[in-house]
Design an enzyme around this catalytic site. Structure first.
Site, PDB file in Angstrom:
ATOM      1  N   SER A 149       0.833  -1.200   0.000  1.00  0.00           N
ATOM      2  CA  SER A 149       0.000   0.000   0.000  1.00  0.00           C
ATOM      3  C   SER A 149       0.874   1.259   0.000  1.00  0.00           C
ATOM      4  O   SER A 149       1.724   1.424  -0.874  1.00  0.00           O
ATOM      5  CB  SER A 149      -0.961  -0.045   1.191  1.00  0.00           C
ATOM      6  OG  SER A 149      -1.997   0.897   1.043  1.00  0.00           O
ATOM      7  N   GLU A 245      -9.397  -4.397  -6.063  1.00  0.00           N
ATOM      8  CA  GLU A 245      -8.787  -3.271  -5.359  1.00  0.00           C
ATOM      9  C   GLU A 245      -9.108  -1.937  -6.017  1.00  0.00           C
ATOM     10  O   GLU A 245      -9.071  -1.816  -7.246  1.00  0.00           O
ATOM     11  CB  GLU A 245      -7.261  -3.431  -5.311  1.00  0.00           C
ATOM     12  CG  GLU A 245      -6.776  -4.605  -4.503  1.00  0.00           C
ATOM     13  CD  GLU A 245      -5.321  -4.466  -4.109  1.00  0.00           C
ATOM     14  OE1 GLU A 245      -4.922  -3.346  -3.722  1.00  0.00           O
ATOM     15  OE2 GLU A 245      -4.589  -5.455  -4.185  1.00  0.00           O
TER      16      GLU A 245
END
Length: 304
Positions: A149, A245
């Site tokens: 991330s 995502e």
């Protein structure tokens, strides 16, 4: 895929959306969000065949996770958390899986979080940590720089900084897991996967950036959004992302641009998986496979 597996996936997604995704739409204090995430991550089982030792990198609290027969190779991992979440605790089980599968030394750190530590303090801490590893006598070619991330943002930005200043100090490889690389939020997947990503929301990203960045800064600067940098000369890079995502296109755009720049990119798409799905390897075959793929990549790039 069996019905039981699909049902388990569905129930998990509902649980994540209820406990993390939905609350992220409200302006909860950072301390509250951090506590909630730490409690959730206690559910992740830690691998038993690893040893965890406290470590320090340039004054940053860190830890080394390794098996008894670990090689000298290092995976320096930078955790995610939208710049204001995450810790050694949240990622310890995940890192223990990687240490077990790769048989390498895994080092993670508690870099300073926003809003207590605004830009560029976290990135500077990551840079100092990498330099400390070199100062301790570690060969950069024995280091794989990894991040998930926003940690992948830091990892890529650090590699780009090293490339510009002294390419001989570049790590052996990069691993970008569910990477957050474009802080201008122009990836189309932010819209079309908004209802599908069980873990991450646009609101959480915006909250994290508001904590981390000053109001007047240009978010398209490569040191902030490394997706907009020149990738020529980067080391071999693994990219992992789930099809659900909201950051899917951060990964696909990186792959396309990096390959055009001549970078050796290994891109892996995991169908039906959400942000940071790798952390759920104890329960889902796709996540378990992602850890195997990480180990395969790490071993491949470390071949003489």
């Amino acid at each position: 895929m069996t019905m039981n597996y699909a049902l388990k996936k569905y129930v998990t997604e509902i649980a994540l959306k209820t406990t993390l995704h939905l609350p992220s739409r409200f302006a909860l204090p950072p301390t509250t969000s951090r506590f909630a995430l730490e409690q959730l991550c206690k559910l992740f089982p830690q691998v038993k065949n690893v040893k965890i030792q406290p470590h320090s990198l340039a004054g940053i609290h860190a830890e080394e996770i390794k098996t008894v027969n670990a090689s000298k190779q290092i995976i320096l991992h930078i955790h995610g958390g939208a710049f204001f979440l995450g810790s050694l605790n949240t990622h310890r089980a995940f890192m223990s899986e990687i240490a077990s599968k790769t048989q390498m030394r895994v080092i993670q750190m508690n870099y300073p979080l926003a809003p207590e530590a605004p830009y560029p303090e976290a990135f500077e801490a990551v840079c100092d940590a990498y330099q400390q590893l070199l100062n301790e006598g570690n060969n950069p070619k024995d280091i794989i720089l990894s991040g998930d991330s926003c940690g992948a943002n830091f990892a890529l930005a650090l590699a780009l900084k090293i490339k510009a200043e002294d390419p001989t100090q570049l790590p052996r490889a990069l691993m970008l897991l569910s990477p957050f690389l474009d802080l201008t939020l122009t990836s189309e997947s932010l819209r079309f996967n908004q209802k599908h990503d069980a873990l991450l929301s646009i609101e959480l990203l915006e909250m994290g950036m508001a904590y981390y960045l000053p109001d007047n800064i240009d978010r398209s600067l490569p040191q902030i959004s490394p997706l907009f940098a020149d990738f020529t000369g980067l080391p071999p890079t693994l990219v992992q992302v789930g099809s659900k995502e909201i950051l899917l296109n951060d990964a696909t755009r990186f792959e396309e641009k990096a390959k055009l720049a001549g970078v050796d990119v290994t891109y892996k798409l995991y169908t039906g998986m959400w942000h940071n799905f790798q952390m759920f390897s104890a329960w889902f075959d796709d996540a378990k496979q992602s850890i195997i793929d990480i180990a395969d990549f790490a071993h491949q790039v470390n071949q003489p």
